[in-house]
Design a protein around this motif. Sequence first.
Motif, PDB file in Angstrom:
ATOM      1  N   ILE A 117      32.389  -2.887  21.847  1.00 51.22           N
ATOM      2  CA  ILE A 117      31.266  -2.453  22.677  1.00 51.22           C
ATOM      3  C   ILE A 117      31.823  -1.680  23.866  1.00 51.22           C
ATOM      4  N   VAL A 174      24.916  -6.447  13.775  1.00 51.21           N
ATOM      5  CA  VAL A 174      26.191  -6.257  14.473  1.00 51.21           C
ATOM      6  C   VAL A 174      27.086  -7.476  14.229  1.00 51.21           C
ATOM      7  N   ARG A 228      26.378   2.967  13.685  1.00 48.90           N
ATOM      8  CA  ARG A 228      26.780   2.190  12.512  1.00 48.90           C
ATOM      9  C   ARG A 228      25.734   1.169  12.081  1.00 48.90           C
ATOM     10  N   TYR A 229      24.876   0.773  13.010  1.00 48.47           N
ATOM     11  CA  TYR A 229      23.912  -0.283  12.704  1.00 48.47           C
ATOM     12  C   TYR A 229      22.515   0.123  13.152  1.00 48.47           C
ATOM     13  N   SER A 253      23.906   2.556  18.655  1.00 48.34           N
ATOM     14  CA  SER A 253      24.910   2.473  17.596  1.00 48.34           C
ATOM     15  C   SER A 253      24.650   3.530  16.540  1.00 48.34           C
ATOM     16  N   ASP A 312      31.325   0.148  17.797  1.00 49.16           N
ATOM     17  CA  ASP A 312      30.154  -0.373  17.086  1.00 49.16           C
ATOM     18  C   ASP A 312      28.885  -0.239  17.919  1.00 49.16           C
ATOM     19  N   LEU A 313      29.026  -0.502  19.219  1.00 47.53           N
ATOM     20  CA  LEU A 313      27.897  -0.403  20.142  1.00 47.53           C
ATOM     21  C   LEU A 313      28.357   0.282  21.420  1.00 47.53           C
ATOM     22  N   LEU A 358      30.372   6.849  20.686  1.00 50.93           N
ATOM     23  CA  LEU A 358      29.610   6.242  19.584  1.00 50.93           C
ATOM     24  C   LEU A 358      30.298   6.352  18.229  1.00 50.93           C
TER      25      LEU A 358
END
Length: 291
Positions: A155, A149, A142-143, A140, A217-218, A213
Amino acid sequence: MHHPEKIKEITIINDFGGEDKMKRLSYLIYIICLMVLISGCGKATNAGEDKDTLVIATNPSFNGFPEILEFIKPKLKEEGIDLKIEYVNDIIQPNELVHDKSVDANAFQHIPYMEAYNKQHGTNLVAAIKVLAWPSGLYSKRYKDIKDVPDGATISIPQDPSNNGRALDFLAKHGFIKLKEGVGLQATKKDIIENKRNFKIIELDQGMSAKSLDDVDLAFILGGYQTAVGLHLKDALLAEDSSSEFIGVITTRPDNQNDEKIQKLKKVLHTPEVKKFIEETFHGDIIPVFE
């Protein structure tokens, strides 16, 4: 004043000149066609007929195999084998080339993918040499922690059958979803029976997972692809371990797996030098599966 006799004489000369040119042109076309035919016959020769040459198809996108093959070239030369590497840019051609005997073997895929390909295309390719593993994982931008998450996160996972089931099984093992009992690596999205956190699972071409990506998010990224976007296995929020069933192999035909050239290739690959090369070159992103 015109002289008809001279005009007639010139015309005849020109006519013969034109006819001569046509003859030469026809002869030239014949020679070209003959050369093309001979060239075509040469290409039809099976790769395995040259006892001193081993032709292996690989995909430059798959970190590991291209580098390893280049590394062992001089070592195979010492064994009397001239290694020729044929690069292709998809995940279908390498198997087609092996099946139709255009190359001796290929080096790009893991065992479940090979088995899925055989089932889909009615072929019987075999895993001749186990070489490496590319642990895959969830990445990720973002995280930083899997605990961060949120529900409803998007995903991305690969869409080809073997890696699709691999990703879904991975998500199930880590509690993202629940699958029908027993489906394991054969799972599809239709086998999801519980998704309490409402994750949005997007299926993409396997090579696009890393590139997605910025938009998800994942991303479940297959081992070897993450380095294309500057990531490494250590950057994954969750990752497969070394017990993964997805082992990269040298693939060939049943009639070719005991060939002397394949056996010499195995001898050269399964050495401490190649193991050290993999460990030092790929820093844990790729793992040798031999001692």
